[in-house]
Design an enzyme around this catalytic site. Structure first.
Site, PDB file in Angstrom:
ATOM      1  N   GLY A   9       0.942  -1.247   0.073  1.00  0.00           N
ATOM      2  CA  GLY A   9      -0.048   0.226  -0.078  1.00  0.00           C
ATOM      3  C   GLY A   9       0.849   1.196   0.069  1.00  0.00           C
ATOM      4  N   GLY A  11      -0.011   4.461   0.216  1.00  0.00           N
ATOM      5  CA  GLY A  11      -0.681   5.434   0.490  1.00  0.00           C
ATOM      6  C   GLY A  11       0.017   6.298   1.688  1.00  0.00           C
ATOM      7  N   LEU A  13       0.314   6.417   5.068  1.00  0.00           N
ATOM      8  CA  LEU A  13       1.036   5.639   6.065  1.00  0.00           C
ATOM      9  C   LEU A  13       2.248   4.582   5.418  1.00  0.00           C
ATOM     10  CD1 LEU A  13      -0.714   4.878   9.370  1.00  0.00           C
ATOM     11  CD2 LEU A  13       0.406   6.729   8.668  1.00  0.00           C
ATOM     12  N   GLY A  14       1.740   4.019   4.341  1.00  0.00           N
ATOM     13  CA  GLY A  14       2.970   3.290   3.697  1.00  0.00           C
ATOM     14  C   GLY A  14       4.069   4.099   3.026  1.00  0.00           C
ATOM     15  N   ASN A 105      -6.163   1.012  11.532  1.00  0.00           N
ATOM     16  CA  ASN A 105      -7.003   1.823  12.734  1.00  0.00           C
ATOM     17  C   ASN A 105      -8.138   0.742  12.885  1.00  0.00           C
ATOM     18  OD1 ASN A 105      -7.659   3.680  14.379  1.00  0.00           O
ATOM     19  ND2 ASN A 105      -8.130   5.129  12.898  1.00  0.00           N
ATOM     20  N   LYS A 184      -8.288   3.771  21.669  1.00  0.00           N
ATOM     21  CA  LYS A 184      -8.076   4.467  20.582  1.00  0.00           C
ATOM     22  C   LYS A 184      -9.649   4.443  19.922  1.00  0.00           C
ATOM     23  CE  LYS A 184      -5.480   5.970  16.787  1.00  0.00           C
ATOM     24  NZ  LYS A 184      -4.787   5.739  15.065  1.00  0.00           N
ATOM     25  N   ASN A 192     -15.491  10.987  16.306  1.00  0.00           N
ATOM     26  CA  ASN A 192     -15.730  10.948  14.998  1.00  0.00           C
ATOM     27  C   ASN A 192     -17.195  10.749  14.348  1.00  0.00           C
ATOM     28  OD1 ASN A 192     -12.804  10.823  15.612  1.00  0.00           O
ATOM     29  ND2 ASN A 192     -12.337   9.513  13.753  1.00  0.00           N
ATOM     30  N   ASN A 202     -13.640  19.043  15.419  1.00  0.00           N
ATOM     31  CA  ASN A 202     -13.569  18.485  16.779  1.00  0.00           C
ATOM     32  C   ASN A 202     -14.245  19.201  17.631  1.00  0.00           C
ATOM     33  OD1 ASN A 202     -12.783  16.314  15.547  1.00  0.00           O
ATOM     34  ND2 ASN A 202     -10.610  16.076  16.493  1.00  0.00           N
ATOM     35  N   GLU A 264     -13.818   3.806   7.503  1.00  0.00           N
ATOM     36  CA  GLU A 264     -13.746   2.665   8.238  1.00  0.00           C
ATOM     37  C   GLU A 264     -14.708   2.374   9.178  1.00  0.00           C
ATOM     38  OE1 GLU A 264      -8.979   2.094   7.708  1.00  0.00           O
ATOM     39  OE2 GLU A 264      -9.337   3.853   9.080  1.00  0.00           O
TER      40      GLU A 264
END
Ligand code: NAP
Length: 305
Positions: A9, A11, A13-14, A105, A184, A192, A202, A264
């Protein structure tokens, strides 16, 4: 010669992980979705990380899942909803003692991945680092943070953590990674979905104090019932602290919805509601929140799973 890190991946983080590892001289290979993406990646000449306004490109070799070479260490950097299928395509390439690092996540995808690769060691991660895609193969390092890594079934730390030190990836080995993932997840569930439904940053949740407090009460009940009392400790105070400290930010779910991307939800609020049902725990406000969010996503024509 150190073991090659295969990064699945390309993206946010990858790219954040692959470029920092490559910069430290660690061998890295990038696995992209298909031949068309590989062609586009090669044409771009590598992965670019933008850090404090400065862009650097790293010519990390790319491949698809169909490349037959064995994989010893795999960093899974897909979204939670893509991880299981993406890893399944690589199962036949995994060496007998392969290790997977799962950056997803929420909860649920880690077990789904582990079931695909029963002989591999699966290490879960929980990260507060932030990055976003500015374009294809180009990622901005937006927020410094920390990554906790752990293996609920095997508490001994792997030796390659040293490579993360030389790559400048702030991290710690955690013997209670499940507690961190649950905590988390609970923070995410309390903040969220409401930012999406109230269409606010937020900080806007400061006007919905009672709703947040009620959700925190139900989430704490759930965490206790799941054998995660440490994750339930002072949950409401921490939720309020996060709302205050990140008042100007839009949550990740808010940003996904605003940009018409799949969320997600199934691995966050959906996982919480499913687990409560399994424990025959009645959490009416959490269930109602899920129904409202699903209806909202459907109205927008977005996937609700
Ligand atoms: P992202 O930017 O959407 O990247 C996901 C990447 O996975 C995409 O490049 C996608 O390919 C690729 N992919 C999907 N299926 C694939 C397959 N079968 N083979 C190869 N590549 C595949 O997602 P992200 O923001 O990095 O998030 C990854 C996970 O980290 C999520 O669970 C997220 O919640 C978590 N996380 C993210 C951050 C953050 O700041 N971004 C922080 C903490 C945690 P295409 O490019 O072809 O679509």
């Amino acid at each position: 010669m150190s073991t090659t890190w295969h990064v699945l991946g390309a993206g946010s983080l990858g790219t954040l992980w692959a470029t920092r590892l490559a910069r430290a001289g660690v061998p890295v290979r990038l696995i992209v979705r298909d031949e068309a993406r590989l062609h586009a990646y090669r044409a771009a000449g590598g992965l670019t990380l933008v850090e404090q306004g400065a862009a650097h490109t790293w010519g990390i070799p790319g491949e698809t899942a169909e490349n037959g070479e064995p994989i010893n260490r795999l960093l899974v950097a897909c979204k939670a909803y893509d991880a299981e299928q993406a890893v399944a395509r690589l199962a036949s390439r995994l060496a007998p003692d392969a290790e997977l690092i799962l950056l997803q996540n929420g909860l649920g995808s880690q077990d789904a991945v582990a079931a695909q690769v029963p002989h591999a060691r699966c290490i879960s991660a929980s990260s507060t680092e932030g990055a976003f895609r500015e374009g294809d193969w180009r990622v901005v390092f937006a927020g410094h943070g920390y990554t906790w890594l752990g293996d609920a079934g095997h508490p001994v730390a792997p030796i390659w953590l040293d490579e993360l030190v030389s790559a400048g990836i702030p991290h710690a080995w955690s013997i209670d990674i499940l507690t961190r993932l649950w905590r988390k997840l609970a923070l995410n569930c309390a903040i969220n979905p409401l930012t999406v439904l109230h269409d606010c940053r937020n900080g806007g949740l400061q006007d919905h104090h009672c709703e947040v407090a009620t959700l925190c009460g139900e989430l704490s009940e759930l965490l206790e019932r799941c054998g995660q009392p440490a994750a339930a400790e002072d949950l409401q105070q921490e939720v309020e602290r996060v709302i205050h400290a990140t008042a100007a930010n839009y949550s990740s779910m808010y940003q996904d919805v605003a940009q018409g991307r799949r969320t997600e939800i199934s691995y966050l609020l959906g996982y919480a509601c499913k687990t409560a049902a399994r424990h025959q725990l009645n959490l009416p406000h959490l269930n109602q929140l899920q129904q409202r969010l699903i209806a909202h996503l459907q109205r927008l024509g977005l996937p609700s799973d």
